[in-house]
Every structure is written in structure tokens, then in C-alpha cells.
Motif scaffolding. Structure first.
Motif, mmCIF file in Angstrom:
data_model
loop_
_atom_site.group_PDB
_atom_site.id
_atom_site.type_symbol
_atom_site.label_atom_id
_atom_site.label_comp_id
_atom_site.label_asym_id
_atom_site.label_seq_id
_atom_site.Cartn_x
_atom_site.Cartn_y
_atom_site.Cartn_z
ATOM 1 N N ARG A 1 -7.719 2.445 0.735
ATOM 2 C CA ARG A 1 -7.545 2.708 2.170
ATOM 3 C C ARG A 1 -7.798 1.760 3.160
ATOM 4 O O ARG A 1 -7.018 1.347 4.390
ATOM 5 N N ALA A 2 -8.874 1.146 3.031
ATOM 6 C CA ALA A 2 -9.178 -0.173 3.515
ATOM 7 C C ALA A 2 -8.039 -1.288 3.810
ATOM 8 O O ALA A 2 -7.909 -1.849 4.746
ATOM 9 N N MET A 3 -7.491 -1.583 2.390
ATOM 10 C CA MET A 3 -6.550 -2.377 2.322
ATOM 11 C C MET A 3 -5.248 -2.052 3.130
ATOM 12 O O MET A 3 -4.567 -2.812 3.739
ATOM 13 N N GLY A 4 -5.026 -0.816 3.289
ATOM 14 C CA GLY A 4 -3.926 -0.302 3.893
ATOM 15 C C GLY A 4 -4.116 -0.432 5.608
ATOM 16 O O GLY A 4 -3.191 -1.005 6.429
ATOM 17 N N ALA B 1 -3.301 -6.026 10.593
ATOM 18 C CA ALA B 1 -2.874 -7.494 10.725
ATOM 19 C C ALA B 1 -1.501 -7.921 11.365
ATOM 20 O O ALA B 1 -1.179 -8.613 12.125
ATOM 21 N N VAL B 2 -0.589 -6.866 10.857
ATOM 22 C CA VAL B 2 0.761 -6.944 11.421
ATOM 23 C C VAL B 2 0.869 -6.399 12.744
ATOM 24 O O VAL B 2 1.415 -7.067 13.460
ATOM 25 N N ALA B 3 -0.044 -5.580 13.363
ATOM 26 C CA ALA B 3 -0.048 -5.215 14.655
ATOM 27 C C ALA B 3 -0.546 -6.132 15.403
ATOM 28 O O ALA B 3 0.079 -6.670 16.599
ATOM 29 N N ALA B 4 -1.369 -6.854 15.178
ATOM 30 C CA ALA B 4 -2.084 -7.972 15.826
ATOM 31 C C ALA B 4 -0.923 -9.174 15.935
ATOM 32 O O ALA B 4 -0.971 -9.975 17.094
ATOM 33 N N TRP B 5 -0.395 -9.530 14.740
ATOM 34 C CA TRP B 5 0.778 -10.717 14.673
ATOM 35 C C TRP B 5 1.870 -10.386 15.521
ATOM 36 O O TRP B 5 2.213 -11.272 16.431
ATOM 37 N N TRP C 1 0.833 -1.214 0.173
ATOM 38 C CA TRP C 1 -0.036 0.151 0.087
ATOM 39 C C TRP C 1 0.826 1.401 0.045
ATOM 40 O O TRP C 1 0.630 2.259 -0.652
ATOM 41 N N PRO C 2 2.110 1.286 0.711
ATOM 42 C CA PRO C 2 2.935 2.497 0.524
ATOM 43 C C PRO C 2 3.345 2.796 -0.884
ATOM 44 O O PRO C 2 3.125 4.143 -1.415
ATOM 45 N N GLY C 3 3.482 1.652 -1.693
ATOM 46 C CA GLY C 3 3.991 1.976 -3.000
ATOM 47 C C GLY C 3 2.691 2.461 -3.967
ATOM 48 O O GLY C 3 2.899 3.325 -4.963
ATOM 49 N N ALA C 4 1.612 1.969 -3.621
ATOM 50 C CA ALA C 4 0.256 2.193 -4.327
ATOM 51 C C ALA C 4 0.179 3.758 -3.929
ATOM 52 O O ALA C 4 -0.318 4.521 -4.698
ATOM 53 N N TRP C 5 0.312 4.414 -2.657
ATOM 54 C CA TRP C 5 -0.054 5.718 -2.512
ATOM 55 C C TRP C 5 1.074 6.797 -3.094
ATOM 56 O O TRP C 5 0.701 7.474 -3.754
ATOM 57 N N ILE C 6 2.217 6.154 -3.313
ATOM 58 C CA ILE C 6 3.169 6.808 -4.003
ATOM 59 C C ILE C 6 2.815 7.096 -5.488
ATOM 60 O O ILE C 6 3.036 7.897 -6.105
ATOM 61 N N ALA C 7 2.304 5.727 -5.939
ATOM 62 C CA ALA C 7 2.045 5.759 -7.370
ATOM 63 C C ALA C 7 1.027 6.701 -7.810
ATOM 64 O O ALA C 7 0.902 7.430 -8.827
#
Length: 204
Positions: A186-189, A195-199, A162-168
Motif C-alpha cells: 500500500r505504501a508503494m502505491g 510522485a506522479v501528482a507532484a510531477w 501497483w494496480p497489477g499487483a492488486w489484481i494479482a
């Protein structure tokens, strides 16, 4: 659904041309003179029109029911502001802050020993792949070739690109004016970060 556009190219001898949609998606749409609904005159480059579009079997877009919108004297005044409004990007601050916060989260996880040092390269690689996918999709839109499904782009965003998508979206001006797409982006980000924080929390 009818859309607004401008005749960007017209070959009067062969009776066909291309429309540049004001929302920029796709970059141009083919149309034939028989789809132009104004008896007694021919299309002109630069005139504003309304049209409906459909994707053909070869993946290219074709306009149907093309009709003139306003008198020629008013078209030049309407075209520039409409095009600028469609392409005007929003503030970069929220997205930039989100990327910084995500980078700090990854850096903290590495410093706390919850992620290996090599983990820092994963979001960078996924962002680069997603940026390239956006660039290829924009090129396909401009050349009338087969587009990358939006679901594929969203999967890349959810996976961590998603960061690369935002930059694009900011740099390439691609998928930046389509409100429905940006809502899902935005929902995907957000889902990825959650998910990362929960893991990471589960590894505490």
C-alpha cells in the motif's frame, strides 16, 4: 518462529514428506522424519503440526522441529476454518476505487496536455509485468523453486505496477494474507501516486 501447517504429503518408505503452511507461504515445505518430534509414531497425511522453517542453499524451504499440535479427532474441525481465515481476501472496494482514481488522474493529465497520449500505456504495461512477476513467484513457491525477492516486487509496484499487483493478489491469492507485505504494498502505491501528482503539478 513456529508456524502452523498440515502434512499434505508423506512417503513412509523414504521417510520424508511435505507440509502445507496454513498461511500459504510457501505452498509446501519439505520435512524429514528425523525432524518429526514425536517418538513412537510416524507422520500422517492431514494431521496438523507446528514447525519452524529455513531456506536451504538451493533456495528450497525445509521444516525443522516438526511436532503434532492437537489430537487427531480435533484436527479436521480446525483445519478448514483456519485455512479459510488465512486466505479470506479483504474488501475489493478500496483497491478498485484507488485504481479508478489513478486512471482518472492519468486521463485528466492527458486531456490537459500534461502527458502525451502514449502515457496511458505505461501503467498498463507495468501492471502486466507486475502481474506476471506475481504469477511466477507463486509458481516458484508451489514447486519449491527460487523465489522472487519481495523487494523486487515492491520496486515494480513503486514504478507504477501497483494496480497489477492488486489484481494479482485478488486473482492469484498470492501475497494477499501476509499483513506486513500488504502494508509495504500500500505504501508503494501511495508513494507512486504522490510522485506522479507532484510531477504533474510541477508542469502546470
Amino acid at each position: 518462529m513456529e508456524r502452523l501447517g498440515k502434512v499434505s504429503e508423506w512417503n513412509d518408505e523414504r521417510g520424508f514428506g511435505f507440509i502445507a503452511p496454513l498461511d500459504g507461504e510457501p505452498a509446501r515445505v519439505f520435512f524429514h522424519v528425523r525432524d518429526y518430534r514425536l517418538d513412537g509414531r510416524r507422520p500422517e497425511v492431514g494431521e496438523m503440526i507446528r514447525f519452524t522453517a529455513q531456506r536451504e542453499a538451493d533456495g528450497k524451504w525445509r521444516a525443522r522441529t516438526v511436532r503434532r499440535t492437537v489430537p487427531a479427532a480435533r484436527q479436521a474441525k480446525l483445519a478448514a476454518p483456519s485455512r479459510a481465515a488465512a486466505r479470506r481476501p479483504g474488501s475489493a472496494l478500496p483497491g478498485a476505487l484507488a485504481i479508478v482514481a489513478y486512471a482518472l488522474l492519468v486521463a485528466w493529465a492527458i486531456g490537459a496536455g500534461r502527458l502525451p497520449l502514449e502515457a496511458m500505456f505505461v501503467p498498463l504495461a507495468l501492471s502486466a509485468i507486475t502481474f506476471v512477476a506475481y504469477a511466477l513467484d507463486k509458481h516458484a513457491a508451489q514447486t519449491g523453486r527460487w523465489r522472487t525477492p519481495e523487494s523486487t516486487l515492491h520496486v515494480l509496484e513503486l514504478a507504477g505496477g501497483w494496480p497489477g499487483a492488486w489484481i494479482a493478489q485478488r486473482v492469484l491469492r498470492h501475497k494477499s494474507s501476509k499483513r506486513a507485505y500488504r502494508v509495504v504494498f500500500r505504501a508503494m502505491g501511495v508513494l507512486h501516486v504522490i510522485a506522479v501528482a507532484a510531477w504533474l503539478w510541477g508542469r502546470a
